[in-house]
Design an enzyme around this catalytic site. Structure first.
Site, PDB file in Angstrom:
ATOM      1  CG  ASP A   1      77.504-125.826 -17.920  1.00 37.98           C
ATOM      2  OD1 ASP A   1      77.927-126.054 -19.024  1.00 37.98           O
ATOM      3  OD2 ASP A   1      78.113-125.260 -17.064  1.00 37.98           O
TER       4      ASP A   1
ATOM      5  N   GLY B   1      86.772-122.811 -18.676  1.00 35.60           N
ATOM      6  CA  GLY B   1      87.533-124.110 -18.406  1.00 35.60           C
ATOM      7  C   GLY B   1      87.869-124.177 -17.021  1.00 35.60           C
TER       8      GLY B   1
ATOM      9  CG  HIS C   1      84.249-118.696 -16.738  1.00 32.24           C
ATOM     10  ND1 HIS C   1      83.809-118.490 -18.063  1.00 32.24           N
ATOM     11  CD2 HIS C   1      83.188-119.551 -16.546  1.00 32.24           C
ATOM     12  CE1 HIS C   1      82.593-119.294 -18.471  1.00 32.24           C
ATOM     13  NE2 HIS C   1      82.276-120.002 -17.395  1.00 32.24           N
TER      14      HIS C   1
ATOM     15  CD  GLU D   1      83.989-121.196 -12.570  1.00 30.22           C
ATOM     16  OE1 GLU D   1      85.191-120.839 -13.268  1.00 30.22           O
ATOM     17  OE2 GLU D   1      83.250-121.981 -12.940  1.00 30.22           O
TER      18      GLU D   1
HETATM   19  P1  IMP Z   1      81.384-126.009 -25.114  1.00 26.64           P
HETATM   20  O1  IMP Z   1      82.392-124.886 -24.808  1.00 26.64           O
HETATM   21  O2  IMP Z   1      80.383-125.597 -25.730  1.00 26.64           O
HETATM   22  O3  IMP Z   1      82.057-127.324 -25.388  1.00 26.64           O
HETATM   23  O4  IMP Z   1      80.863-126.260 -23.365  1.00 26.64           O
HETATM   24  C1  IMP Z   1      81.677-126.940 -22.483  1.00 26.64           C
HETATM   25  C2  IMP Z   1      82.794-126.589 -21.821  1.00 26.64           C
HETATM   26  O5  IMP Z   1      82.273-125.254 -21.475  1.00 26.64           O
HETATM   27  C3  IMP Z   1      83.392-127.110 -20.886  1.00 26.64           C
HETATM   28  O6  IMP Z   1      84.193-128.256 -21.333  1.00 26.64           O
HETATM   29  C4  IMP Z   1      84.243-126.088 -19.963  1.00 26.64           C
HETATM   30  O7  IMP Z   1      85.241-125.807 -20.678  1.00 26.64           O
HETATM   31  C5  IMP Z   1      83.254-124.949 -20.368  1.00 26.64           C
HETATM   32  N1  IMP Z   1      82.494-124.840 -18.812  1.00 26.64           N
HETATM   33  C6  IMP Z   1      81.183-125.191 -18.797  1.00 26.64           C
HETATM   34  N2  IMP Z   1      80.773-124.691 -17.369  1.00 26.64           N
HETATM   35  C7  IMP Z   1      81.817-124.043 -16.953  1.00 26.64           C
HETATM   36  C8  IMP Z   1      81.994-123.217 -15.666  1.00 26.64           C
HETATM   37  O8  IMP Z   1      81.282-123.291 -14.875  1.00 26.64           O
HETATM   38  N3  IMP Z   1      83.422-122.917 -15.510  1.00 26.64           N
HETATM   39  C9  IMP Z   1      84.294-123.001 -16.611  1.00 26.64           C
HETATM   40  N4  IMP Z   1      84.143-123.591 -17.631  1.00 26.64           N
HETATM   41  C10 IMP Z   1      82.885-124.374 -17.939  1.00 26.64           C
HETATM   42 ZN    ZN Z   2      80.382-120.899 -17.282  1.00 27.18          ZN
END
Ligand code: IMP
Ligand code: ZN
Length: 348
Positions: free
Chosen positions: A292, A182, A209, A212
């Site tokens: 991502d 997050g 994480h 970052e």
């Molecule tokens: P999900 O958990 O499958 O919904 O993937 C998207 C979510 O992953 C986003 O809403 C972020 O909370 C989290 N996320 C994706 N990339 C990052 C990052 O680089 N840092 C922290 N959180 C991330």
């Molecule tokens: Zn990540």
């Protein structure tokens, strides 16, 4: 001689690769989002969402901390808010990794309830696990997929415990660990100590994480995170030498996401300045990861290619690098052996 031939993208694609840090929703390609949008529009011509190809322009990868997180909350989550979209996008993400030569993936996702559709967090997790099982059951698929559940930094302590409940309930169906993710500008990580203590006590794995941004890299925060005894850490950017020493001493795996860090300007300079240049000379398990790929558009093969190009790695060195994550997979001996054998018998 294999090492005399320079690494090219095609070699990086053929190389068996292990992906340990990929957020499910952030890994959905723009093409898949567009297909979902088309299907949704057919069902509901009044759909009030832009075409993903307009909302997330195909060449745009320069999302930073300010623009990245709202992309999910104000767009992708609204588009993928029913079970067919969640199932389809999971299947497509798996297909994309498999097609890129990934042989093992630990996808991660934040359990999401969608009350307007009657979807609970449990149904969300089950839907994704069903898609993973379907993928793993296909004999022709060489990639095996597992799931990590994420706690979001905006979660309350009770919501974090709910994620742990789900991880424990579904561990026999492919959940292998719990993550903290997050917006690094949000939240107080101290809230989650009890939740991660439960994860550890239950024998599930932990990835976090970590540092970052400078804001999420304070001594206080990093000491709290390390007190949970994580098995792996993601990003690991703003770490001073004492934290580096701790990570080396404890042999904690590091998940390094070069394109994400460079495009989002989490690191300064370019690829050759990335802290992969530091960690590659340590003995900790290093895993290059995409984070991502749907947003930053650099598949894992390209991350390996970029590492080779910017750090002058030949084919033998890149093949050794691709094996380093084996030591830090969350699944244990049988997958480790499968991966070791795969590399033993792999020849280009
Ligand atoms: P999900 O958990 O499958 O919904 O993937 C998207 C979510 O992953 C986003 O809403 C972020 O909370 C989290 N996320 C994706 N990339 C990052 C990052 O680089 N840092 C922290 N959180 C991330
Ligand atoms: Zn990540």
């Amino acid at each position: 001689m294999a090492d005399a031939v320079p690494v090219d993208l095609s070699f990086a694609r053929r190389l068996p690769k292990i992906e340990l840090h990929a957020h499910l929703t952030g890994s959905i390609s723009r093409a898949c989002l567009h297909d979902i949008w088309e299907a949704r529009r057919q069902q509901d011509p009044q759909l009030q969402l832009d075409d993903p190809l307009v909302a997330i322009p195909p060449d745009k990868v320069d999302y930073d901390v300010q623009t990245f997180f709202p992309l999910f909350s104000s767009y992708i989550y609204k588009l993928c808010d029913d079970l067919p979209s969640i199932a389809l996008s999971t299947a497509r993400v798996l297909e994309d990794f498999q097609a890129d030569g990934v042989v093992y993936v630990e996808l991660r996702t934040t359990p999401r309830a969608i009350p307007s559709r009657g979807i609970t967090k449990k149904v969300y997790v089950k839907t994704i696990l069903d898609a993973l099982r379907e993928h793993n059951d296909q004999n022709t698929n060489t990639m095996r997929a597992f799931l990590i559940l994420s706690i979001d930094r905006r979660n309350t302590a009770a919501q974090a415990q709910e994620v742990v409940d789900l991880a424990l309930e579904y561990r026999s169906e492919g959940v292998v660990g719990v993550d903290l993710c997050g917006n690094p500008a949000k939240g107080d990580v101290g809230l989650y100590t009890d939740a991660f203590t439960r994860v550890k006590a239950a024998g599930l794995k932990i990835t976090l994480h970590f540092a970052e941004t400078a804001e999420s890299g304070t001594d206080d925060e990093l000491n709290t995170l390390l007190s949970w005894q994580p098995d792996r850490l993601g990003h690991v950017i703003h770490v001073n030498s004492s934290f580096q020493e701790h990570i080396k001493r404890e042999n904690i795996g590091v998940e390094l996401c070069m394109s994400c860090n460079v495009h989002a300007k989490l690191t300064t300079g370019t690829f050759s300045d990335h802290h992969f240049g530091f960690w590659r000379h340590t003995s900790v398990p290093v895993a290059l990861c995409t984070d991502d790929v749907g947003v930053f558009c650099s598949p894992l093969s390209q991350e390996y290619y970029l590492a080779a190009a910017h750090f002058a790695l030949d084919r033998i060195q890149l093949t050794k690098l691709a094996q380093r994550p084996i030591a830090s997979v969350f699944t244990g001996a049988s997958e480790r052996t499968r991966l070791e054998n795969m590399f033993k018998h792999w020849s280009d």
